[in-house]
Each structure stands twice: as C-alpha cells, then as structure tokens.
Scaffold this active site. Sequence first.
Site, PDB file in Angstrom:
ATOM      1  N   LYS A  33       0.832  -1.077  -0.013  1.00  0.00           N
ATOM      2  CA  LYS A  33       0.018   0.086   0.021  1.00  0.00           C
ATOM      3  C   LYS A  33       0.858   1.443   0.125  1.00  0.00           C
ATOM      4  O   LYS A  33       0.614   2.348  -0.823  1.00  0.00           O
ATOM      5  CB  LYS A  33      -0.770   0.098   1.315  1.00  0.00           C
ATOM      6  N   THR A  34       1.902   1.168   0.935  1.00  0.00           N
ATOM      7  CA  THR A  34       2.771   2.463   0.979  1.00  0.00           C
ATOM      8  C   THR A  34       3.682   2.553  -0.033  1.00  0.00           C
ATOM      9  O   THR A  34       3.546   3.863  -0.852  1.00  0.00           O
ATOM     10  CB  THR A  34       3.596   2.255   2.241  1.00  0.00           C
ATOM     11  N   ASP A 225      -1.857   7.734   3.709  1.00  0.00           N
ATOM     12  CA  ASP A 225      -1.369   6.396   4.150  1.00  0.00           C
ATOM     13  C   ASP A 225      -2.312   6.137   5.575  1.00  0.00           C
ATOM     14  O   ASP A 225      -2.413   6.962   6.087  1.00  0.00           O
ATOM     15  CB  ASP A 225       0.102   6.578   4.320  1.00  0.00           C
ATOM     16  N   GLU A 226      -2.406   4.986   5.597  1.00  0.00           N
ATOM     17  CA  GLU A 226      -2.986   4.403   6.926  1.00  0.00           C
ATOM     18  C   GLU A 226      -4.492   5.240   7.380  1.00  0.00           C
ATOM     19  O   GLU A 226      -4.471   5.688   8.560  1.00  0.00           O
ATOM     20  CB  GLU A 226      -2.022   4.797   8.120  1.00  0.00           C
ATOM     21  N   GLN A 256      -5.722  -3.304  10.464  1.00  0.00           N
ATOM     22  CA  GLN A 256      -4.629  -2.570  11.440  1.00  0.00           C
ATOM     23  C   GLN A 256      -5.148  -1.270  12.152  1.00  0.00           C
ATOM     24  O   GLN A 256      -4.348  -0.412  12.402  1.00  0.00           O
ATOM     25  CB  GLN A 256      -3.482  -2.381  10.441  1.00  0.00           C
ATOM     26  N   ARG A 614       5.036  -7.353  11.055  1.00  0.00           N
ATOM     27  CA  ARG A 614       6.077  -6.568  10.921  1.00  0.00           C
ATOM     28  C   ARG A 614       7.130  -7.482  10.645  1.00  0.00           C
ATOM     29  O   ARG A 614       8.298  -6.918   9.980  1.00  0.00           O
ATOM     30  CB  ARG A 614       6.477  -5.642  12.279  1.00  0.00           C
TER      31      ARG A 614
HETATM   32  N1  LIG Z   1       5.698  -5.304  -6.427  1.00  0.00           N
HETATM   33  C1  LIG Z   1       6.676  -5.506  -5.435  1.00  0.00           C
HETATM   34  N2  LIG Z   1       7.642  -5.926  -5.697  1.00  0.00           N
HETATM   35  C2  LIG Z   1       8.628  -6.196  -4.933  1.00  0.00           C
HETATM   36  N3  LIG Z   1       8.608  -5.990  -3.518  1.00  0.00           N
HETATM   37  C3  LIG Z   1       7.211  -5.202  -3.049  1.00  0.00           C
HETATM   38  C4  LIG Z   1       6.366  -5.185  -4.095  1.00  0.00           C
HETATM   39  N4  LIG Z   1       5.574  -4.371  -3.334  1.00  0.00           N
HETATM   40  C5  LIG Z   1       5.668  -4.214  -2.221  1.00  0.00           C
HETATM   41  N5  LIG Z   1       6.942  -4.822  -2.017  1.00  0.00           N
HETATM   42  C6  LIG Z   1       7.936  -4.514  -0.704  1.00  0.00           C
HETATM   43  O1  LIG Z   1       7.118  -5.359   0.371  1.00  0.00           O
HETATM   44  C7  LIG Z   1       7.182  -4.747   1.606  1.00  0.00           C
HETATM   45  C8  LIG Z   1       5.873  -4.093   2.050  1.00  0.00           C
HETATM   46  O2  LIG Z   1       5.255  -3.070   1.284  1.00  0.00           O
HETATM   47  P1  LIG Z   1       4.569  -1.815   1.916  1.00  0.00           P
HETATM   48  O3  LIG Z   1       5.268  -1.426   3.197  1.00  0.00           O
HETATM   49  O4  LIG Z   1       4.377  -0.942   0.684  1.00  0.00           O
HETATM   50  O5  LIG Z   1       3.267  -2.630   2.421  1.00  0.00           O
HETATM   51  P2  LIG Z   1       1.953  -1.968   3.049  1.00  0.00           P
HETATM   52  O6  LIG Z   1       0.944  -2.450   2.725  1.00  0.00           O
HETATM   53  O7  LIG Z   1       2.070  -0.699   3.074  1.00  0.00           O
HETATM   54  O8  LIG Z   1       2.100  -2.808   4.580  1.00  0.00           O
HETATM   55  P3  LIG Z   1       1.641  -2.331   5.937  1.00  0.00           P
HETATM   56  O9  LIG Z   1       0.024  -2.750   5.874  1.00  0.00           O
HETATM   57  O10 LIG Z   1       2.350  -2.808   7.072  1.00  0.00           O
HETATM   58  O11 LIG Z   1       1.884  -0.786   6.056  1.00  0.00           O
HETATM   59  C9  LIG Z   1       8.013  -3.496   1.403  1.00  0.00           C
HETATM   60  O12 LIG Z   1       9.468  -3.991   1.611  1.00  0.00           O
HETATM   61  C10 LIG Z   1       8.213  -3.219  -0.195  1.00  0.00           C
HETATM   62  O13 LIG Z   1       9.126  -2.711  -0.862  1.00  0.00           O
HETATM   63 MG   LIG Z   2       2.417   0.893   4.954  1.00  0.00          MG
END
Ligand SMILES: Nc1ncnc2c1ncn2[C@@H]1O[C@H](COP(=O)(O)OP(=O)(O)OP(=O)(O)O)[C@@H](O)[C@H]1O
Ligand SMILES: [Mg+2]
Length: 772
Positions: A33-34, A225-226, A256, A614
Amino acid sequence: MESYLAELNDAQREPVLQKDGAMIVIAGAGSGKTRVLTYRIAYLMSKGVDPFNILSLTFTNKAAREMKNRISKIVGSSEAKNLWMGTFHSIFAKILRFEAEKLGYPSNFTIYDTQDSQSVIRAVIKDMRLDKDVYKYKQVYNRISSFKNSLITVKAYFQNGELQEADAMSKKPRMGEIYQAYVDRCFKAGAMDFDDLLLKTNELLNRFPEVLQKYQNRFRYILVDEYQDTNHSQYLIVKALSDKFQNICVVGDDAQSIYAFRGANINNILNFQKDYDDVQMYRLEQNYRSTKNIVNAANSIIDKNKTKLEKVVWTDNDEGPKIVVNRLLTDGEEGRFVASSIFETKMQNQLSNSDFAILYRTNAQSRAMEDALRKKEIPYRIYGGLSFYQRKEIKDVLSYLRLLMNPKDEEALKRVINYPARGIGQTTMDRLNIAANQYEKSLFEVIENLDHLDLKINSSTRSKLQNFVNMIKSFTILSQNADAFVVADTVTKKTGLVQEMKKDGTPEGIARIENIEELLNGIRDFVEGQKELADSTGSLAEFLEDVALATDMDKDTSDEDRVALMTIHLAKGLEFPYVYIVGLEEDLFPSAMSMNTRSELEEERRLFYVALTRAENQAYLTYTQSRYRWGKLVDAEPSRFIEEIDDKFLDYMIPQDDYKYKPLIDTDIFGEVDKSKLRQNKPKNGTPPPAHKPTEQQLRKLRKLKPASPEPVKATKSVNLSAGNEVEHMRFGKGKVLKIEGIGQDQKAEIDFENGGIKKLLLRFAKLKVLS
Ligand SMILES: Nc1ncnc2c1ncn2[C@@H]1O[C@H](COP(=O)(O)OP(=O)(O)OP(=O)(O)O)[C@@H](O)[C@H]1O
Ligand SMILES: [Mg+2]
C-alpha cells in the site's frame, strides 16, 4: 512503460496509473500500500503534475522523508522536495502559521506538547479548587482531547445535554468549565495544543471560504497512508480539501486499525465510497514482506475477529521457519533469552542490529529488555517513552527559546522565570498571576508594564523582573537575524543555565550538561540541513516547529546501527527481518483494560496482527510464568493470542502439553511459590537454547531484501587489512578502513561505509571484499 512501473505487480499498477478521481486501496499488511502511494506520486510528477500541488499525509515524518527520497530516485530529480508531505499535524501547523492571525492567534504561536497541556489543566483544577482525586488531570486531558478530535467546541459542549450528563454521572459535573478555562488559557498564551492543530484547521477551512478555495486549488492531488487510523477531525480536513477536484487516494487496512482509543474512526474507511462521487476500489492480495508461515499465521489470527472486511493475503515467499514460542520464568529471563537469541542469530548470519526489533504492549516492559541487551553489549534504541526533548534540562532550554519567540507562552515563562534562581518567588508569581487574570493580559505583558500597575511587589524584586524581561527581549532581537544555533548557544550561556549545572558537580549534573551539548549539536545539524534547502535559513522558528511536531518515531536523528525497541502502536507500517513480540500474557496482551467488550478485544487482536506482520523472516513470541505487576509478583497465563494461532505455524521451545492454559507455578496454600517447581521449569542447562539457524533459502531472501553488491562477496580468511584500505561489504556497500584493533580472533576493523556510516566489525565474521 517507464521502468519503475515494472517494480509493481498488476494489481498495484492500476491505482498508480489512475491519474484522476477518488480511489481507495484496501489491503492487508505488507501488500505494498505504501509502495503504491510512493509510486503514484512519482507517476503524477512524471505526468507533469507540479509537486507543489500534491499533498501526502503519512503516519510519521520519517516515513515522509523516506518516501521523498525514494521518489527523488524514481523521477531522477530533486523536485520531490517540493512535495507537501508529512503528518497531519506538521502539515497543518505550517498552514496555520500563514493563517493564524485570521483566527486571532499570533503567527509565532507556540505548540504545547502533552506535558504543557497537562500542566495547564492541573493549574485550572487547582485554581477552581476541585478535588484532584476526582478530576484526575490526565483523564481530564484525554476527555478534552476527545472533544477536540470530534470537533466538539466549548460552545457545542454546553449545548449537548448528553455529554454533560455523562460527565455528571462520572462525578465530574464541572468538566465544561475546565474545558472553557483550558481553552481560554491556551488562547491567551498564544498557544495551540496538538489537537488544536486539527481543530483550528477545520475552523479555518469552515469559516473562510476564500482560504478553503486557496488550499483546494493548491492541493489538487491528495494521498493518505494508514487511512484506517484517521480521526474525525482529520477526516473532515481531507474531505474539505479534496472536495473540489476529488483527486484523492487513500490506502489502509481495517485489520490494522489500532488507534480507536485516540479517536480513530474505522468508519472513515468503511464509508469512503459514500463520500465521493465515483470511487474506484482496489484490492491488493500479494504480501511481499513476510514468509508463508508468518502470513498464514497472521491470517489465522485476524480470522477470529467478527468485524472486518473479508480480504485475501497470500505470499510467494519461502515457507520460512515456524514462529518460535518460548516461555520464561520471569521478565529478566525473558530479556536474557531475547538478547541471546539476537546475539546468536546476528553472529550466525552476518546481520546488523537494525535487522532486529523487540515489540511490546506497554513501555514499562522495555526495562528488562534494556538490562539484558546492555549486559550483552548489544546497542539498542528505544522509541517513544520519555523522549530526549522532554528531559528536564532540555525542556528548560527549549522553554527559553519558546519564550523569546512568543513571550505570551505561559508554560515556558513559568518554567524559566526563576530558573536558574533569580529571587523571583512564588508569592510574586501569585500576585502577577492575579494581575494577569484581572487585566486579561499575559504574565509577560504584566511584567513589562509593572511600573504602571499598582502591585505589592518591592523594588528589588521589580528590578529582577525587569532584568529578566530585558534579557528575553535581547534574545528576541538576536533571533531576528541569527540562526537557531547562534540563538540557542547564546541563551545557554547568558541565562546561566550551564553554570548552574556545573556548580552541581554530581554525575547527574554532568550528564545534564552533556545533554545540553547534544541539543546544541542537534540544532547545529538542523541549521546546516535547512540551509541546504533554497528557501530556508535555519531559523529558530523552524527548529521549534520541527521539535514540537516530531512524532515518537522521528525523534531519533543518529543513524547508528541499533536494535529497535518500541510499542506495537509505534511499529505500524515498519518492517524488520527478525521480530520479538514479548510479554504475551493474559492481562498484559490482551491488556486487562481492553477486555470489557468484544470491540476492545478485537482491537487488541488487530494490534497483535500488526505486531506479527512486521516480521519478514522470523517471529518470536515470548511470555513469562510470573511477572511483577502493580508491585506484586503474580502468576501469568499465556496470552489467548498464542492459542489462537494454528499449531502448525508454531515451534514450541517448551513441551507443549506443559503449555496449555494451566497454572504454571504451583503455589502452596499461602500463595507462596514452590521454589523447587520453579527450578524444574527452567529451560534445561540454564541457558536459553540457541536461535534457529536460518535455512539457505531464508538467507537468500534476506539478501534479496537488502541492497546486494553486484558481485558475490568472498569472506576474507586471512586478514591483511590496514587503515586506508577500500573495502566492500555485502550490506553496507563500499567503505574505507579507519583503523584495525585487536589481534587474532578478536581483530576488529573500524570502517566508514557509504551506506552504513562508521561501523566496527569483527573481521572473523565480516565478509569483506578488499578493493584497494
Ligand atoms: N511489487 C513488489 N515487488 C517487490 N517488493 C514489493 C512489491 N510491493 C511491495 N514490496 C515490498 O514489500 C514490503 C511491504 O510493502 P509496503 O510497506 O508498501 O506494504 P504495506 O501494504 O504498506 O504494509 P503495511 O500494511 O504494513 O503498512 C516492502 O518492503 C516493499 O518494498
Ligand atoms: Mg504501509
């Protein structure tokens, strides 16, 4: 297709490529997402959107900085620094600075931190002669904070019978008057508290249509975000600003949502589709962060919650090791287990300290962890808790700085008017206070005009007051041309603060002086950093704002390699290869205070979901058999959350039938612990068993996640390094050897790495490639 778009999967690419309109991305932890937000901003910029027109709201300012860096790299320009990016509080404080006068505040208004606000509330309770055991100041503060975050002004409070009745029922019928007095005092002091930054922004946007329009036009693209953790006040700001263009992208995960106790409203995410005309909903399902074991275990936990949006989360990553569960006798032993496990895992796998995090439910649990880490000489950093800026000596210096910026700031003035001692006593202060109330002026103004007021203050005290005012005014004049460092340096010298501490001579006194030096160094770094930006002079105003709005995550500035210790609440959005979740005991986690209703328990369960997700490679869950609580050693029962994870994901370090809910310590009829039983329960041979050795697959995963060097790196078997050599490390990149110390097995090199700063490495372990 631009090459960076290839770094997204198909599902992620869709919201990135939808340039306009309202959209929501709902997806589980670690699904990117981030990343979607980050790449979306890069994409908008590549399509010609001016970064000045993009507003992005993040959970911490640190996250915003990292995002900006990433975007700079993607778009290959420094334009990203013009993005409006940061926490709600820091972004809207900036806007309020421009507009404060419309609301009757000075543009140099002070931002009261929680300590300041609570101190005002204490004073109000005292002045109103209320019983401080009934009107507990922290409770009153929280109540007022919740009013503000729901946009309930004092006036609205007095129009709302229900609220008043609720306060009367809880034996606090004068809550409204306290609220009124608190708001008046802050206003008179030219101060906004944290909640005001949102409340006043709402007021600004509601009352002044031309201001609303200005910011609607400025922020053509808004990203949050969040989103699951926004409160009502934040929700309304986002809604108002995005109303004109409706280019809004929010991302979040209902599973979350962990800040309900601070007013976060999960309905903001559930109702998003109703709020805008044509909402696109996107879902992401692939988790890139964690092993299969972790992802599936986390899914199995969140499944137990009734209130949730159905989601799929899967991963293509390795199976990974199972989640280790260990039971320890006491929190001291728990700390030792965690420290040993970190030590072993680190040595076996060439890891950094920063690859490890210890997460807990309450700040108090950090102590046992700290003790154990210190004994093993593992560097660590605690996030949250009492921060550097809240230490007494630091707050004293900051109070001088605040006062010279805004002489009306009463909390600052009260702190420093007689510190160091200047012979201005409490009686004098009481008289000044009465006069200030009578004339509706600030204390500072009263002191300035002493000659014209008929107050019972003798001439010697008058001249002391006069000197104080003159000193502050001279600082104010200095600050108009000098940068923050020059001002702060002058203040610490001229006020006699440091001399006062030198007189003290105790080790604590010396530590305080060192802290002040540390503060000055920090200010110098800040000023230098700011001056590199085109439009900044490193002024005191900028520095104070930075300090006031640093979230608990932002307060660390050094980038030394340390194990991270923090509460789960703070860990939101972060990731670490190895995560230890400690204190998994009933009444601690889930917290005793959160088991009254299903919804509270579900929030605790979401918190556990956040904690577990995490972890990238491996998670450890620990609990103790007995723990000191409220000053007494009590039996602890394993948390129901361990029970809720399917056994197939777990690896118990203790015999399992010994584990299930049953008292683990036998007590005799007098409640005495049977010591022989305790000993039996100790792990065999007294020392914690070694950590699990990662598989080759896991190691490969680890390397994949970190920037790897272009060629395989060989270990230096026989060490013939000397100062000046250029080397390359698998994780820290290129570096220069500064010095070598020790001999044989203990030989260490101090190396200044491009990516990691200065590090000391044991050569026996460090896999270094010698370049020259
Ligand atoms: N398409 C992709 N290819 C490779 N790595 C990825 C890809 N998408 C995300 N990642 C990696 O996966 C990890 C999680 O991504 P991210 O932090 O954006 O998830 P999130 O959904 O925001 O998580 P959270 O809910 O914990 O905030 C990060 O290290 C990110 O760089
Ligand atoms: Mg995130």
